[in-house]
Design a protein around this motif. Structure first.
Motif, PDB file in Angstrom:
ATOM      1  N   MET A   1      36.922  34.018  42.435  1.00  0.00           N
ATOM      2  CA  MET A   1      37.998  34.072  41.461  1.00  0.00           C
ATOM      3  C   MET A   1      37.760  35.250  40.525  1.00  0.00           C
ATOM      4  O   MET A   1      36.641  35.517  40.116  1.00  0.00           O
ATOM      5  CB  MET A   1      38.056  32.758  40.694  1.00  0.00           C
ATOM      6  CG  MET A   1      39.152  32.726  39.666  1.00  0.00           C
ATOM      7  SD  MET A   1      39.201  31.192  38.758  1.00  0.00           S
ATOM      8  CE  MET A   1      40.640  30.477  39.482  1.00  0.00           C
ATOM      9  N   ALA A   2      38.802  35.956  40.169  1.00  0.00           N
ATOM     10  CA  ALA A   2      38.686  37.162  39.349  1.00  0.00           C
ATOM     11  C   ALA A   2      38.615  36.862  37.852  1.00  0.00           C
ATOM     12  O   ALA A   2      38.268  37.731  37.078  1.00  0.00           O
ATOM     13  CB  ALA A   2      39.860  38.086  39.637  1.00  0.00           C
ATOM     14  N   ILE A   3      38.931  35.641  37.445  1.00  0.00           N
ATOM     15  CA  ILE A   3      38.833  35.262  36.037  1.00  0.00           C
ATOM     16  C   ILE A   3      37.512  34.525  35.833  1.00  0.00           C
ATOM     17  O   ILE A   3      37.256  33.513  36.471  1.00  0.00           O
ATOM     18  CB  ILE A   3      40.011  34.358  35.596  1.00  0.00           C
ATOM     19  CG1 ILE A   3      41.342  35.048  35.822  1.00  0.00           C
ATOM     20  CG2 ILE A   3      39.838  33.927  34.140  1.00  0.00           C
ATOM     21  CD1 ILE A   3      41.590  36.249  34.942  1.00  0.00           C
ATOM     22  N   PRO A  67      37.969  42.382  38.575  1.00  0.00           N
ATOM     23  CA  PRO A  67      38.651  42.586  39.868  1.00  0.00           C
ATOM     24  C   PRO A  67      37.661  42.477  41.024  1.00  0.00           C
ATOM     25  O   PRO A  67      36.488  42.845  40.885  1.00  0.00           O
ATOM     26  CB  PRO A  67      39.227  43.985  39.762  1.00  0.00           C
ATOM     27  CG  PRO A  67      38.561  44.625  38.608  1.00  0.00           C
ATOM     28  CD  PRO A  67      37.979  43.556  37.751  1.00  0.00           C
ATOM     29  N   ASP A  68      38.137  41.979  42.130  1.00  0.00           N
ATOM     30  CA  ASP A  68      37.281  41.831  43.319  1.00  0.00           C
ATOM     31  C   ASP A  68      36.957  43.157  43.952  1.00  0.00           C
ATOM     32  O   ASP A  68      37.595  44.100  43.972  1.00  0.00           O
ATOM     33  CB  ASP A  68      37.965  40.936  44.359  1.00  0.00           C
ATOM     34  CG  ASP A  68      38.082  39.510  43.811  1.00  0.00           C
ATOM     35  OD1 ASP A  68      37.235  39.130  43.001  1.00  0.00           O
ATOM     36  OD2 ASP A  68      39.011  38.808  44.237  1.00  0.00           O
TER      37      ASP A  68
END
Length: 68
Positions: A1-3, A67-68
């Motif tokens: 997850m990016a958050i 960001p991934d």
């Protein structure tokens, strides 16, 4: 997850336990634990506001985008 949820970092900085935050904010301890571990799918703005008020911080201190 990016958050990424940095609630544990803010709690440590404020020398506060999750149970103390739960009592101040009026949110169930298990719900805060789900948020702290990053397993929450959503958070209400009113809850985020109450957490920020209790920890004397900004939303960006708790939530971070990577960001991934």
């Amino acid at each position: 997850m990016a958050i990424i949820v940095n609630l544990d970092v803010m709690l440590a900085k404020r020398k506060m336990r999750l149970m103390d935050l739960s009592e101040r904010v009026g949110v169930n301890l298990s719900n805060l634990s789900i948020l702290k571990t990053g397993k929450a799918k959503a958070i209400r703005f009113s809850t985020l506001e109450a957490i920020c008020q209790a920890l004397d911080c900004q939303p960006g201190d708790i939530l971070e985008y990577r960001p991934d």
